[in-house]
Write an enzyme that holds these catalytic residues in place. Structure first.
Site, PDB file in Angstrom:
ATOM      1  N   ASN A   7       0.834  -1.200   0.000  1.00 29.25           N
ATOM      2  CA  ASN A   7       0.000   0.000   0.000  1.00 29.25           C
ATOM      3  C   ASN A   7       0.870   1.253   0.000  1.00 29.25           C
ATOM      4  O   ASN A   7       1.424   1.632   1.030  1.00 29.25           O
ATOM      5  CB  ASN A   7      -0.921  -0.030   1.224  1.00 29.25           C
ATOM      6  CG  ASN A   7      -1.938   1.077   1.224  1.00 29.25           C
ATOM      7  OD1 ASN A   7      -1.717   2.149   0.700  1.00 29.25           O
ATOM      8  ND2 ASN A   7      -3.078   0.805   1.846  1.00 29.25           N
ATOM      9  N   ASN A   9      -0.052   4.268  -0.114  1.00 24.35           N
ATOM     10  CA  ASN A   9      -0.623   5.302   0.751  1.00 24.35           C
ATOM     11  C   ASN A   9      -0.083   5.197   2.170  1.00 24.35           C
ATOM     12  O   ASN A   9       0.208   6.214   2.805  1.00 24.35           O
ATOM     13  CB  ASN A   9      -2.153   5.206   0.758  1.00 24.35           C
ATOM     14  CG  ASN A   9      -2.749   5.532  -0.586  1.00 24.35           C
ATOM     15  OD1 ASN A   9      -2.493   6.583  -1.162  1.00 24.35           O
ATOM     16  ND2 ASN A   9      -3.532   4.616  -1.126  1.00 24.35           N
ATOM     17  N   LYS A  10       0.054   3.972   2.674  1.00 23.17           N
ATOM     18  CA  LYS A  10       0.631   3.787   4.012  1.00 23.17           C
ATOM     19  C   LYS A  10       2.068   4.300   4.034  1.00 23.17           C
ATOM     20  O   LYS A  10       2.485   4.983   4.967  1.00 23.17           O
ATOM     21  CB  LYS A  10       0.614   2.310   4.425  1.00 23.17           C
ATOM     22  CG  LYS A  10      -0.708   1.824   4.887  1.00 23.17           C
ATOM     23  CD  LYS A  10      -0.598   0.394   5.412  1.00 23.17           C
ATOM     24  CE  LYS A  10      -1.967  -0.114   5.818  1.00 23.17           C
ATOM     25  NZ  LYS A  10      -1.905  -1.433   6.440  1.00 23.17           N
ATOM     26  N   GLU A  36      -2.113 -12.291   4.237  1.00 21.41           N
ATOM     27  CA  GLU A  36      -2.724 -11.942   5.506  1.00 21.41           C
ATOM     28  C   GLU A  36      -3.408 -13.183   6.077  1.00 21.41           C
ATOM     29  O   GLU A  36      -4.326 -13.719   5.464  1.00 21.41           O
ATOM     30  CB  GLU A  36      -3.731 -10.812   5.328  1.00 21.41           C
ATOM     31  CG  GLU A  36      -4.186 -10.248   6.638  1.00 21.41           C
ATOM     32  CD  GLU A  36      -4.766  -8.855   6.503  1.00 21.41           C
ATOM     33  OE1 GLU A  36      -5.883  -8.663   6.986  1.00 21.41           O
ATOM     34  OE2 GLU A  36      -4.100  -7.974   5.922  1.00 21.41           O
ATOM     35  N   ASP A  65      -0.140  -2.731  10.198  1.00 23.60           N
ATOM     36  CA  ASP A  65      -1.450  -3.278   9.887  1.00 23.60           C
ATOM     37  C   ASP A  65      -2.457  -2.529  10.735  1.00 23.60           C
ATOM     38  O   ASP A  65      -2.143  -2.123  11.860  1.00 23.60           O
ATOM     39  CB  ASP A  65      -1.505  -4.783  10.177  1.00 23.60           C
ATOM     40  CG  ASP A  65      -2.630  -5.440   9.410  1.00 23.60           C
ATOM     41  OD1 ASP A  65      -2.490  -5.585   8.175  1.00 23.60           O
ATOM     42  OD2 ASP A  65      -3.662  -5.768  10.013  1.00 23.60           O
ATOM     43  N   PHE A 141     -10.794   3.933   4.493  1.00 26.06           N
ATOM     44  CA  PHE A 141     -11.992   4.389   5.196  1.00 26.06           C
ATOM     45  C   PHE A 141     -11.925   5.867   5.600  1.00 26.06           C
ATOM     46  O   PHE A 141     -12.810   6.354   6.303  1.00 26.06           O
ATOM     47  CB  PHE A 141     -12.236   3.514   6.434  1.00 26.06           C
ATOM     48  CG  PHE A 141     -12.584   2.092   6.101  1.00 26.06           C
ATOM     49  CD1 PHE A 141     -13.750   1.777   5.427  1.00 26.06           C
ATOM     50  CD2 PHE A 141     -11.731   1.054   6.455  1.00 26.06           C
ATOM     51  CE1 PHE A 141     -14.075   0.465   5.114  1.00 26.06           C
ATOM     52  CE2 PHE A 141     -12.049  -0.271   6.157  1.00 26.06           C
ATOM     53  CZ  PHE A 141     -13.220  -0.562   5.478  1.00 26.06           C
ATOM     54  N   LYS A 162      -4.105  15.135   9.279  1.00 28.40           N
ATOM     55  CA  LYS A 162      -4.418  13.746   9.653  1.00 28.40           C
ATOM     56  C   LYS A 162      -3.269  13.135  10.446  1.00 28.40           C
ATOM     57  O   LYS A 162      -3.480  12.466  11.456  1.00 28.40           O
ATOM     58  CB  LYS A 162      -4.699  12.906   8.405  1.00 28.40           C
ATOM     59  CG  LYS A 162      -4.970  11.446   8.723  1.00 28.40           C
ATOM     60  CD  LYS A 162      -5.114  10.592   7.487  1.00 28.40           C
ATOM     61  CE  LYS A 162      -5.244   9.123   7.850  1.00 28.40           C
ATOM     62  NZ  LYS A 162      -5.243   8.237   6.689  1.00 28.40           N
ATOM     63  N   HIS A 167      -4.130   7.142  14.182  1.00 26.43           N
ATOM     64  CA  HIS A 167      -3.760   5.896  14.852  1.00 26.43           C
ATOM     65  C   HIS A 167      -2.372   5.446  14.417  1.00 26.43           C
ATOM     66  O   HIS A 167      -1.587   4.942  15.211  1.00 26.43           O
ATOM     67  CB  HIS A 167      -4.799   4.816  14.526  1.00 26.43           C
ATOM     68  CG  HIS A 167      -5.037   4.630  13.057  1.00 26.43           C
ATOM     69  ND1 HIS A 167      -5.505   5.648  12.238  1.00 26.43           N
ATOM     70  CD2 HIS A 167      -4.869   3.564  12.247  1.00 26.43           C
ATOM     71  CE1 HIS A 167      -5.609   5.205  10.995  1.00 26.43           C
ATOM     72  NE2 HIS A 167      -5.228   3.946  10.970  1.00 26.43           N
TER      73      HIS A 167
END
Length: 183
Positions: A7, A9-10, A36, A65, A141, A162, A167
């Site tokens: 990913n 984006n991560k 996974e 994760d 999300f 953000k 988190h």
């Protein structure tokens, strides 16, 4: 240090967070499709992914994760967030919630680090709620999750805003504090 994920984006968020820190280091993105495992535990999923990543990379590496846990849906999608996002997406989550009043949710993140000798796990969580409609921006999300003390979804925030409260930031801060203390 290497970060493994499929990913981008991560990686972009993690790289942005690491770059913003004083006395930090460079993060190298390693594009990896990691299997996974089926588990009800984010910790187990992250631990398994970092083991896979280390076997491929053969030097210290970390993975991240995360999951969205919605109270009214008995913490669904939780560890299945990636799959749910790919299949029913944000619109599906909004449909499942319908007009439910309880829209409390939390985003949880686990950073797993492996240096060949041991695995270290670091957690982060932010509470919030699911909006009633889809907004634009962000990824995953982000367009439906509204963090506590905000009227905006993560999707409506720029990355800097953000990343001040996410988190992922909480987990990464814990990891980096530990990592830098190791010398």
């Amino acid at each position: 240090m290497d970060f493994a994920s499929s990913n981008i984006n991560k990686y972009n968020e993690i790289n942005h967070l690491v770059s913003a820190r004083k006395n930090s280091f460079e993060v190298t993105f390693r594009m990896m499709e990691l299997k996974e495992i089926q588990s009800d535990s984010l910790l187990e999923v992250a631990e398994n992914k970092v083991l896979q990543a280390f076997r491929i990379n053969k030097k210290e590496i970390f993975v991240e994760d995360d999951g969205l846990f919605i109270e009214a849906l008995k913490d669904f999608p939780g560890v299945y967030s990636s799959y749910v996002n790919k299949t029913i997406g944000n619109v599906g989550i909004l449909d499942l919630l319908g007009n439910k009043v309880n829209r409390n949710a939390s985003f949880k993140s686990i950073i797993a680090f492996h240096d060949g000798n041991k695995i270290e796990l670091f957690t982060g969580e932010i509470k919030g709620k699911i909006g009633f409609e889809l907004t634009t921006g962000g990824w995953g999300f982000d367009p439906i999750f509204i963090p506590e003390n905000s009227d905006l979804t993560f999707g409506q925030m720029d990355m800097k805003t953000k990343n001040q409260i996410s988190h992922r930031k909480v987990a990464l801060d814990r990891f980096l504090k530990w990592y830098q203390s190791q010398g």
